[in-house]
Design an enzyme around this catalytic site. Structure first.
Site: not given
Ligand SMILES: NC(=O)c1ccc[n+]([C@@H]2O[C@H](COP(=O)([O-])OP(=O)(O)OC[C@H]3O[C@@H](n4cnc5c(N)ncnc54)[C@H](O)[C@@H]3O)[C@@H](O)[C@H]2O)c1
Length: 437
Positions: A30, A121, A154, A210, A214, A255, A259, A266, A333
């Site tokens: 990193d 991503t 991922e 990916k 999402n 899902f 709410g 993401c 985030r």
């Protein structure tokens, strides 16, 4: 087998520790030297259940180490995984500067065949950019060295990241050649042994998979929130509707929880980036546009309900339960709690917050703009209203009588539909949730 993982955040650190647990020798890299120093001293910079034990065990076994220098380890490894952040850029696309910087280092430093695997991503087409950068760097130093690019998006979820990584529903791998395919097969063989599906495909399809995943999940959330809002107006109960449709095997129940909107690192950015890719190719992603628009208004729904219940928010005290964008993480985030807190402060309310793990993260983000309570009851002291924003387990069965006793007012807004009206009302509190009249 030796690998390097660049980017030691939620994805990189979990991936590195899990590959090490499977026997690989992993160097996590990193640019943030304070992060690497902490890790070298046994301090895990993020909250993720089980991660500390996993990291400690693999460091002690000599299979996991940390460095700030990719240059120093790149020629000891068979593959370099890029798991750096890809935050939104100014026009909603993915900011690829960190991914590109890893590609430059890779091209500058490899001295023999190596595979650069993108785990971050990234929009479809990024592999071409990465390949060009590496080729340019090799050309600049006149080096004729073979390399291959691969894509390995991922799918882990923060809060259940280790379980997701160790027992994934599937692993998606985009490859362009046999050598990278063999490296990836060897690395993921332990997962194949456990019968988890490893799906090989071309790189653009892997990159797109990916975003499609999402976007689909975000669509389900916005869909049920849209239905919930209509339920409120028409007298239907979204909890019943959810059960009614979720039992259909073609739909399923996951899902579909109404709410106060999705947040996190993401969905918001990936939904935006997918629309941006559409724009770049002259195609409008109309479903995804609607998904985002519904979510933006949904993130304000608790604030709107508070305003309606209290008349004005000026001078009112509001207790906020939950800050993280979802339970079992300290990640804030784009959390809906931040949207609510911003609105409350703007309207002149005072805010007392409590979260089991995200208090320091909140302090880092908004400092002393709010009061930090010691628990959910303390956050309710003298409050005109309390609002649940994150459905932590510890919030599920509170003592409503104790809450009623310390509150000044009586309004409870349940932004995640985890309570029932009868339990809350029985103590003389007023209950409001999402999607019920
Ligand atoms: N967080 C999740 O749940 C999740 C799940 C799936 C995929 N992803 C994707 O994985 C990627 C990483 O996400 P994250 O949540 O782990 O991010 P993160 O912000 O937690 O970690 C990213 C890390 O990369 C480091 N970094 C940045 N530039 C670097 C460079 N040039 N060299 C070395 N390190 C560098 C940062 O210091 C940071 O530690 C993103 O593309 C994200 O969209 C995230």
């Amino acid at each position: 087998m030796r690998i390097a993982i660049v980017g030691t955040g939620y994805v990189g650190l979990v991936s590195g520790a899990c590959f090490a647990e499977m026997g690989a020798m992993v160097t996590c890299v990193d640019i943030d030297s304070s992060k690497i120093d902490s890790l070298k001293n046994g301090i895990i910079p993020i909250y993720e259940p089980g991660l500390k034990e996993l990291v400690d065990r693999n460091v002690s076994a000599g299979r996991l180490e940390f460095t700030t220098s990719l240059e120093n380890c790149i020629n000891d490894v068979e593959a370099v995984f890029c798991a750096v952040g890809t935050p939104p850029d100014d026009d909603g696309g993915a900011d690829l500067s960190a991914v590109k910087s890893v590609a430059h280092t890779f091209g500058k430093c490899i001295t023999r065949f190596n595979v650069l695997v993108t785990k971050s991503t990234v929009p479809v087409g990024t592999a071409n950019i990465v390949r060009d950068i590496v080729s340019e760097e090799l050309a600049l130093r006149g080096a004729d060295i073979d390399f291959e690019i691969a894509s390995n998006p991922e799918f882990l979820k923060e809060g259940a990241a280790i379980k997701d990584f160790m027992s994934p529903d599937r692993v998606v791998i985009g490859v362009e050649g046999e050598r990278s395919r063999m490296v990836m097969e060897r690395l993921y063989r332990p997962f194949l042994l456990s019968n988890f599906r490893v799906i090989f495909m071309d790189i653009p399809s892997a990159e797109m998979t990916k975003y499609a995943a999402n976007a689909m999940l975000a669509t389900r959330i916005s869909f049920i929130n849209d239905i919930a809002n209509l339920c409120e107006l028409t007298g239907a109960d979204v909890n019943m509707v959810r059960k009614g449709i979720g039992t259909d095997a073609r739909i399923g129940s996951k899902f579909l929880y109404p709410g106060c909107g999705y947040g996190g690192s993401c969905f918001p950015k990936d939904v935006k980036a997918l629309m941006r890719t559409g724009e770049q190719f002259g195609y409008r992603m109309r479903v995804i546009e609607a998904v985002e628009a519904v979510n933006e208004s949904q993130k304000a729904i608790v604030g709107t309900k508070l305003k309606k219940a209290l008349g004005s928010l000026k001078g009112k005290k509001i207790g906020v339960w939950g800050l993280a964008f979802k339970p079992e993480t300290d990640d804030m985030r784009l959390a809906p709690s931040l949207t609510l807190i911003e609105m409350l402060l703007k309207e002149g309310a005072t805010v007392s917050v409590y979260d089991p793990v995200a208090m320091n993260e909140c302090r880092r983000r908004i400092g002393n703009a709010v009061h930090y309570a010691s628990d959910m009851y303390d956050a309710a002291v003298d409050a005109d209203a309390v609002a649940l924003m994150t459905e932590w387990k510890a919030f599920r069965i509170p003592s409503w009588s104790a809450i009623k006793k310390v509150m000044k007012g009586n309004v409870v807004i349940d932004g995640r539909n985890i309570y029932t009206a009868s339990e809350v009302n029985s103590e003389g509190l007023q209950y409001h949730c999402i999607g019920k009249p």
